[in-house]
Design an enzyme around this catalytic site. Sequence first.
Site, PDB file in Angstrom:
ATOM      1  N   ASP A  95      -2.750   2.561  -6.185  1.00  0.00           N
ATOM      2  CA  ASP A  95      -2.292   2.682  -4.938  1.00  0.00           C
ATOM      3  C   ASP A  95      -1.937   1.230  -3.972  1.00  0.00           C
ATOM      4  OD1 ASP A  95      -4.474   2.856  -3.541  1.00  0.00           O
ATOM      5  OD2 ASP A  95      -3.462   4.872  -2.293  1.00  0.00           O
ATOM      6  N   GLU A  96      -2.540   0.401  -4.397  1.00  0.00           N
ATOM      7  CA  GLU A  96      -2.960  -0.867  -4.215  1.00  0.00           C
ATOM      8  C   GLU A  96      -2.075  -2.294  -4.708  1.00  0.00           C
ATOM      9  OE1 GLU A  96      -5.693  -1.716  -0.710  1.00  0.00           O
ATOM     10  OE2 GLU A  96      -5.954   0.335  -0.608  1.00  0.00           O
ATOM     11  N   ASP A 111       0.387  -0.868  -0.050  1.00  0.00           N
ATOM     12  CA  ASP A 111       0.183   0.493  -0.268  1.00  0.00           C
ATOM     13  C   ASP A 111       1.213   1.334   0.121  1.00  0.00           C
ATOM     14  OD1 ASP A 111      -2.106   1.837   0.501  1.00  0.00           O
ATOM     15  OD2 ASP A 111      -2.830   1.151   1.831  1.00  0.00           O
TER      16      ASP A 111
END
Length: 404
Positions: free
Chosen positions: A105-106, A9
């Site tokens: 973003d993960e 993350d």
Amino acid sequence: MDRVIFHCDLNCFYASVELLSHPDLRDVPTAVCGDPNSRHGIILAKNEPAKQYGVQTAETIWQAKKKCPDLVLLPPHHTLYLEYSKKVNAIYDEYTDLAESFGIDESWLDVTNTLHLFGGDAKALADHLRQRVKEELGLTLSIGVSFNKVFAKLGSDYKKPDATTVISPENWREIVWPLPVGDLLYVGGAARKLLKQYGIETIGQLAACKKEMLETLMGKMGSQLYDYANGLDDAPVRARTDVDPVKSVGNGTTFPENLTTRVQVSGGIAMLADSVASRLRHEDLYACGIQVTIRDPQFHDRSRQTQLTEPTHLIRDLTQAAMVLVDDLWSPPSPIRALTLTAIHLVPASEAFEQVNLFTQNIAPKRNRQEKLESAMEQIRSKYGGHSIVFGASHPEKEEDPFP
């Protein structure tokens, strides 16, 4: 053999990318937000100093400013975020071919079968990955290491920023069960409120419930949450290229001023239909249905959907069908704050067909002309940019009903 799953993350992703260009703001409370003048005034991301003031993602700018009057606001640059996301994903791909994106973003990484190539120590590899992203891109990661996807995600959330948390078969009960039930993947506000009514506020309390009781309360989701809370998640990490087929293509917008006339609404719908039709073309898809959602100034949403008489990716067809739904949902001059148009029941171009009969064969030439017109528009846009040509009906100052 237990699997080895990472959940990576990127910390405060939008804000972190912006701060690469504004290093002087690293220790200053800073947030990325939409344009208040366009009424997209919510916090999209914040840095750590802003977080210490209690600034939260998705709250309004005025709420954030109330907590932190000196909060610095930066506009978003989505193209830049996508660029950095691709760079990070390229790094992940060097360690496994099983890297599944979960938003921009993960990502989950399954390193079960490649861990031995990098020393065999899962925590050491996670720490190495964090260090590499920091040195090469200037961004920080929090990584959860576990034996399933759900616990790996809990691990990346457990300690931030720039940390590795290992949730193993030996320690998972001590770490996971005391956590609030809302920390569990897919437990949203409604589920949390329902579970609280039955005294279930931690993941451990959820795990102690009978599976049948949760199924009665929440249906299939209750059974799934029981498995998650008891460490029984066995969902695979999918390769990034192994994606589900596109099920819908939509676009929505919040308008600078409320729409109150049919002409204004038609212009807004035509603008959205233009965007949706363009994306359908790029995906080589046709829509067999359409959905319209109207939001009023009090944030109340109303939606309708309908089947189309024939598959289409034409702006004109989408606009006309959408306006029929709008007329069913809305009466002027009731104000409209936002509109969303979504193409649904999609089929590949190879499966799309027109049913030419006594009633439709006379309009085939007109459809062919429209196909040629919109194809020519796409060619111009691909050469000169997305805003180089638009239908006159999409122009905000043109007061006429598009595709009457």
